[in-house]
Design a protein around this motif. Structure first.
Motif, short mmCIF file in Angstrom:
data_model
loop_
_atom_site.label_atom_id
_atom_site.label_comp_id
_atom_site.label_asym_id
_atom_site.label_seq_id
_atom_site.Cartn_x
_atom_site.Cartn_y
_atom_site.Cartn_z
N ALA A 115 0.97 -1.13 0.09
CA ALA A 115 0.03 0.14 0.12
C ALA A 115 0.77 1.39 0.01
O ALA A 115 0.59 2.13 -0.62
N GLY A 127 -2.74 5.74 -5.60
CA GLY A 127 -3.38 6.09 -4.18
C GLY A 127 -4.64 5.77 -4.05
O GLY A 127 -5.18 5.14 -2.94
N LEU A 128 -5.72 5.78 -5.06
CA LEU A 128 -6.70 4.99 -5.13
C LEU A 128 -6.82 3.73 -4.82
O LEU A 128 -7.54 3.04 -4.08
N SER A 130 -4.46 1.88 -3.07
CA SER A 130 -3.98 1.88 -1.57
C SER A 130 -5.16 2.00 -0.83
O SER A 130 -5.41 1.42 0.22
N SER A 131 -5.70 3.16 -0.96
CA SER A 131 -6.74 3.63 -0.09
C SER A 131 -7.82 2.48 -0.19
O SER A 131 -8.23 2.08 1.02
N VAL A 134 -6.57 -0.72 1.80
CA VAL A 134 -6.38 -0.91 3.11
C VAL A 134 -7.86 -0.81 3.78
O VAL A 134 -8.09 -1.33 4.83
N ALA B 447 -4.14 1.26 8.43
CA ALA B 447 -4.50 1.77 7.32
C ALA B 447 -4.27 3.43 7.57
O ALA B 447 -3.51 3.95 6.74
N VAL B 450 -0.17 4.04 7.12
CA VAL B 450 -0.16 4.06 5.65
C VAL B 450 -0.48 5.37 5.25
O VAL B 450 0.53 5.92 4.67
N TYR B 575 -2.38 11.32 -3.86
CA TYR B 575 -3.62 11.13 -2.98
C TYR B 575 -3.13 12.12 -1.75
O TYR B 575 -2.14 12.01 -1.21
N ALA B 579 -8.19 12.37 0.85
CA ALA B 579 -8.74 11.64 -0.20
C ALA B 579 -8.57 10.09 0.56
O ALA B 579 -9.55 9.30 0.20
N PHE B 580 -7.22 9.85 0.88
CA PHE B 580 -7.02 8.45 1.52
C PHE B 580 -8.05 7.76 2.46
O PHE B 580 -8.50 6.67 2.24
N PRO B 583 -12.77 6.44 1.79
CA PRO B 583 -13.67 5.30 1.78
C PRO B 583 -13.99 4.69 3.25
O PRO B 583 -15.08 4.54 3.51
N ILE B 584 -13.22 4.90 4.29
CA ILE B 584 -13.35 4.58 5.67
C ILE B 584 -14.33 5.69 6.20
O ILE B 584 -15.23 5.13 6.98
#
Lengths: 311, 669
Positions: A115, A127-128, A130-131, A134, B447, B450, B575, B579-580, B583-584
């Motif tokens: 990642a 980045g997409l 990896s994001s 995880v 996460a 990272v 990113y 942005a990273f 999703p979470i």
């Protein structure tokens, strides 16, 4: 068994699992092709792809750092190490240190570096990937842990080789099946399989795992690809050997060993076939439906625990 | 009277502080450096004592030559306190190495000598809290520690947000102290003295109801200091605004003193805890761990992110301690001993890696002049040493093998697996939920780190400052590397450290925890086992071979990043932290209640928006739904009493007399 024998068994298992990983992946590809009424690539195509990549040069994008060169080695190492933490064939004499939970943590180390490498090239695609990777892993990990816990609870021992010894000889129980199904769903998510990710996609925006490797080429790409394949084989092997240990020989004599090795191989490829069937019959989920999918897996794992407590 | 080394450590620190205040004007640079030397010497001495106590299991006691206001003053170092002294020593030594060069460049409003003196006093007060043997000494030292912590947080006290954070810290911790004091006095009842021994004897004879109220008040009060949810709101405000080396000590050690007080009360002073105390700690621990890491994920200020992770790790520690108590009642003495030892091990581990990460954050601030992740990027190129150290800290806090965070978190997880073998009951029924929750916490932490490492240190710079970042000096790098090395060392030594820590449980109260024998592996004894050193050696050998082979014989070609054929990418394509974590944030949107507003930036043509600004924030749930209503209730109540508080002194005196008479009647009855 002496330490040398056990060590030899451990190392040969790790080497064998790593060696068959491209074959398992090729087997899934061929089956998928047959479902689509295509002939598909030969079973050995995975090895040929790796051989081709090995003679190609490494390309390093300008923004990348030393970590980018380190990540393929770390991820392949973690996958191979994880394959040595639990016994697939014989039990009672295991040299490796660790248990099934350790295998999950060791695999997480590889994912951490993959990642990071995905983000290193300053590309939005990496980045997409990896994001998303995880995020999915964060939801898959607890399900895997609970499934392992159910198994250990069922046999009253630590989740390692002793689990095999305990499960061996018991009748097939409902909780074991439920836990195995939950873990299978986790394997689909962890190995970037449909319905969570599509390994055959060529569109950067829909990639998850592949997007992280977008900037790799040559030997480093070969290592990263092999790492993903070994990880997939390790997780399927875990499912075959620990969750469904039926068919294992109880003793360490050569005949029983050969028999349980054959049973293990049959289960490994049977599970790979199941992955192909799922991949050919289910559509990929939207990213934000994946929590529902893994939530269902979590529900199954909890249900398995309830069943184990009730029965 | 024979002194102990820990006792000399206290004297050294106090003596230095006096000297520093006296000589601050004359030779500030010398005073600052002398402070580092004194701190290293004092903490080194203290740690020798602590290790000796841990190895032998025999407590040390020194009676001081004077009598305090209520009782003779004595300092006592027992195995439980020794664990926390070790954590203080590890972090304090690195902080001492780090501080002089940092203070020269950081430009805080408070002078270097003053900060060094306060830091020494703070470390002395922590030692005093850990060594106190009676309630008076304990609470006096506790209050001095709180005051000094507030003073060092106020190093930049001219800034409004720093002032606000310090006041919030003072208010929450004082309410906590008040609750804890009330709880302990309730347990003490009419015992003849304030010593811990008297408390132990008295607490054993309390009725379940009084015990329940007392222990809840004490745990909540000390929990406020440790930063458990929902009493954590001061932590992400106060820790980030302090100077970075102080943040290390605050997040690494001082919140652990809250844990120390919780463990001391629940497992020692208040007698054998009933099962429900264990369950309570488990629930509070899991909620703290999960909410801490989820809030951390949403941060893009590096120090705030680290502060929220402290809440998470306090939760993990409480999971270990709570499991220790619950498993004891479920008939699993080995699991209980392992879990408690794992919780205490995590105390030390978290101190080390959080101390390391805060020092690295300080270095990044010196090098790139920002705490905002979005303004960093590509720092590994300019700050390779800090980057490597941060990476090791990130791996440790993400519980990845073979580092120290892995050892303790994995052991707690194994404890929950083992708990499924207990007698039927609450713990056995809920074990998979706690195991799953802990696994979720670990994966989310990975996460988050990272994100933190990649956005700060990898890819391309996103600001001018990041482009011109410079590495910190040799002493600061040494401090960081020392802590990074400790992360590795503690991880590899875990199989031998955990049995030593398990003796702490055996030394508490009536020795209800059985010590674990040295087995040479981590875990074992009915739960899973691992030998981190074997993993590390095998991994290092295979990894190095692969790494060498992958780059051998062929020159790598440098290219640009794939940008869909659109030329090259710059820092803007990479990113960002926000942005990273998107999703979470979306998956857990119910928790965050994310608010977002996009406003166009006014340009020449109002209907053709050339630029717009988006601002997003997560709503502070606890502030809105817990603290605001509580404050409103308080205001409402005080308004009702307002007529009584009239300026007329006569009326005031009457009220005072009536209340005093009532209290005296009650006391007499």
């Amino acid at each position: 068994m002496s330490l040398a024998v056990r060590l030899a068994l451990t190392l040969s298992q790790a080497a064998l699992l790593a060696a068959v990983a491209p074959l398992v992946n090729g087997f899934i590809k061929v089956l998928k092709a047959r479902f689509q009424r295509r002939v598909g690539p030969p079973l050995t195509q995975g090895y040929r792809d790796l051989a081709k990549l090995l003679v190609k040069e490494n390309l390093h994008a300008a923004p990348t750092s030393a970590l980018f060169r380190l990540a393929p080695a770390v991820s392949l190492t973690s996958a191979v190490l994880a394959s040595a933490t639990f016994p697939c064939v014989a039990f009672g004499g295991w040299a490796a240190s660790g248990d099934v939970l350790t295998a999950l943590y060791v695999l997480a180390l590889g994912r951490f570096f993959t990642a990071l490498a995905g983000l290193d090239a300053a590309s939005a695609f990496g980045g997409l990937g990896s994001s998303r990777d995880v995020s999915i892993a964060a939801l898959a990990e607890p399900v895997a842990v609970v499934a392992v816990l159910v198994l250990a609870a069922g046999v009253g021992g630590p989740p390692d080789g002793a689990v095999l010894a305990g499960v061996h000889g018991t009748v097939f129980t409902s909780w074991r099946l439920l836990a195995a199904i939950a873990f299978f769903l986790v394997v689909l998510a962890e190995c970037a399989r449909v319905p969570v990710d599509n390994p055959a996609t060529h569109l950067e925006l829909t990639m998850v795992h592949e997007a992280m490797l977008l900037e790799y080429s040559g030997r480093e790409f070969a290592a990263s690809t092999l790492a993903a394949q070994v990880k997939q084989t390790v997780l399927l092997a875990l499912l075959a050997a620990v969750f469904l240990p039926d068919g294992l020989g109880a003793s360490g004599d050569p005949g029983a060993l050969a028999l349980s090795a054959a049973a293990f191989a049959a289960k490994l490829f049977g599970l790979a076939a199941l992955v192909a069937v799922v991949e050919s019959s289910v559509a990929k989920l939207r990213l934000f439906r994946v929590p529902d999918f893994l939530g269902a897996a979590a529900g199954l794992a909890i249900l398995a625990y309830v069943a184990r407590e009730a029965l | 009277m024979r002194g102990t080394l820990a006792h000399f450590a206290l004297l050294l620190l106090l003596g230095y502080a006096a000297l520093a205040f006296a000589a601050a004007r004359a030779a500030p640079a010398v005073v600052v450096r002398l402070g580092a030397v004194v701190q290293v010497a004092a903490l080194g001495l203290a740690s020798v004592d602590a290790v000796r106590v841990l190895m032998t299991g025999a407590p040390q006691r020194v009676a001081l030559p004077f009598t305090g206001p209520f009782a003779p003053v004595a300092l006592r170092l027992d195995p439980l306190a020794a664990v926390f002294v070790c954590a203080l020593a590890l972090v304090g030594l690195a902080v001492a190495l780090y501080a002089p060069a940092y203070l020269d460049r950081a430009g805080h409003r408070m002078s270097g000598p003053a900060l060094q003196a306060l830091l020494s006093l703070l470390e002395a007060s922590i030692l005093a809290v850990l060594l106190a043997e009676d309630l008076v000494g304990f609470f006096v030292a506790w209050e001095i520690m709180t005051g000094l912590a507030t003073a060092v947080v106020l190093a930049d006290g001219h800034r409004a947000e720093v002032k606000r954070a310090a006041i919030l810290y003072l208010v929450v911790t004082h309410i906590g102290t008040f609750a804890a004091l009330a709880g302990l006095l309730l347990l003490l009842g009419d015992a003849p003295s304030y010593s811990f021994d008297a408390l132990r004897a008295a607490a054993a004879s309390r009725t379940p109801l009084v015990y329940g109220i007392g222990i809840c008040l004490a745990l909540a009060g000390f929990g406020a200091k440790a930063g458990v949810v929902p009493l954590h709101i001061w932590l992400p405000e106060a820790h980030p605004v302090a100077p970075s080396h102080v943040s290390s000590l605050l997040s690494g050690v001082i919140i652990k003193v809250g844990i120390y007080a919780m463990v001391r009360t629940a497992l020692d002073l208040a007698g054998p805890p009933p099962a429900w105390v264990g369950h309570l700690l488990l629930v509070v621990g899991l909620v703290s761990a999960l909410l801490g890491v989820l809030y951390a994920l949403a941060q893009h200020d590096l120090k705030r992110l680290l502060a929220f992770h402290s809440v998470e790790n306090i939760g993990i520690i409480l999971l270990g301690v709570g499991l220790g108590i619950s498993a004891q009642h479920a008939g699993l003495p080995t699991v209980a001993a392992l879990a408690l030892a794992a919780g205490l091990f995590h105390v030390v581990n978290h101190a080390v890696f959080k101390g390391l990460l805060f020092l690295c954050a300080g270095s990044v601030h010196l090098g790139a002049h920002t705490h905002d992740l979005e303004e960093m990027g590509g720092l590994l190129r300019h700050m390779p040493s800090t980057g490597r150290a941060f990476l090791i800290g990130a791996l440790a806090i993400s519980a990845l093998p073979p580092l120290n965070g892995f050892a303790s978190e994995w052991l707690v997880l194994q404890g929950f697996v083992g708990a499924t073998q207990g007698s039927p009951g609450l713990l056995r029924a809920t074990a998979p939920l706690f195991a799953g929750g802990l696994a979720l916490t670990g994966a989310l932490a990975a996460a988050c780190f990272v994100k933190a490492f990649a956005v700060a240190f990898l890819a391309l710079p996103r600001s001018e400052n990041a482009l011109h970042a410079v590495e910190v000096g040799p002493m600061q790098r040494l401090a960081q590397n020392a802590l990074a090395l400790s992360c590795v060392g503690l991880g590899l030594a875990a199989p031998w450290v955990v049995p030593v820590l398990s003796r702490v449980g055996a030394s508490l109260g009536a020795g209800r925890f059985t010590p674990i024998p040295q087995t040479g592996v981590l875990g074992g004894l009915g739960v899973g086992s691992v030998q981190p050193a074997v993993l590390a050696v095998a991994g290092l050998a295979l990894g190095t071979a692969l790494w060498v082979w992958l780059g051998r014989g062929m020159k790598a070609r440098a290219t640009g990043t794939w940008a869909c054929g659109q030329g090259s990418v710059d820092g803007r394509a990479a990113y960002t932290a926000s942005a990273f974590s998107n999703p979470i944030r979306r998956i857990f949107s119910n928790l965050y209640q994310f608010e977002r507003a996009t406003v166009p930036v006014a340009g020449a043509a109002p209907y053709f928006v050339m630029r717009s600004k988006t601002r997003g924030a997560i709503s502070p749930l606890f502030e809105e739904h817990l603290y605001q209503p509580a404050l409103r209730l308080l205001r409402w109540t005080s308004d009702r009493f307002a007529p009584w508080a009239s300026p007329s002194p006569n009326r005031g005196l009457v009220v005072f007399a009536v209340v005093a008479a009532l209290l005296l009647t009650w006391a007499a009855s």
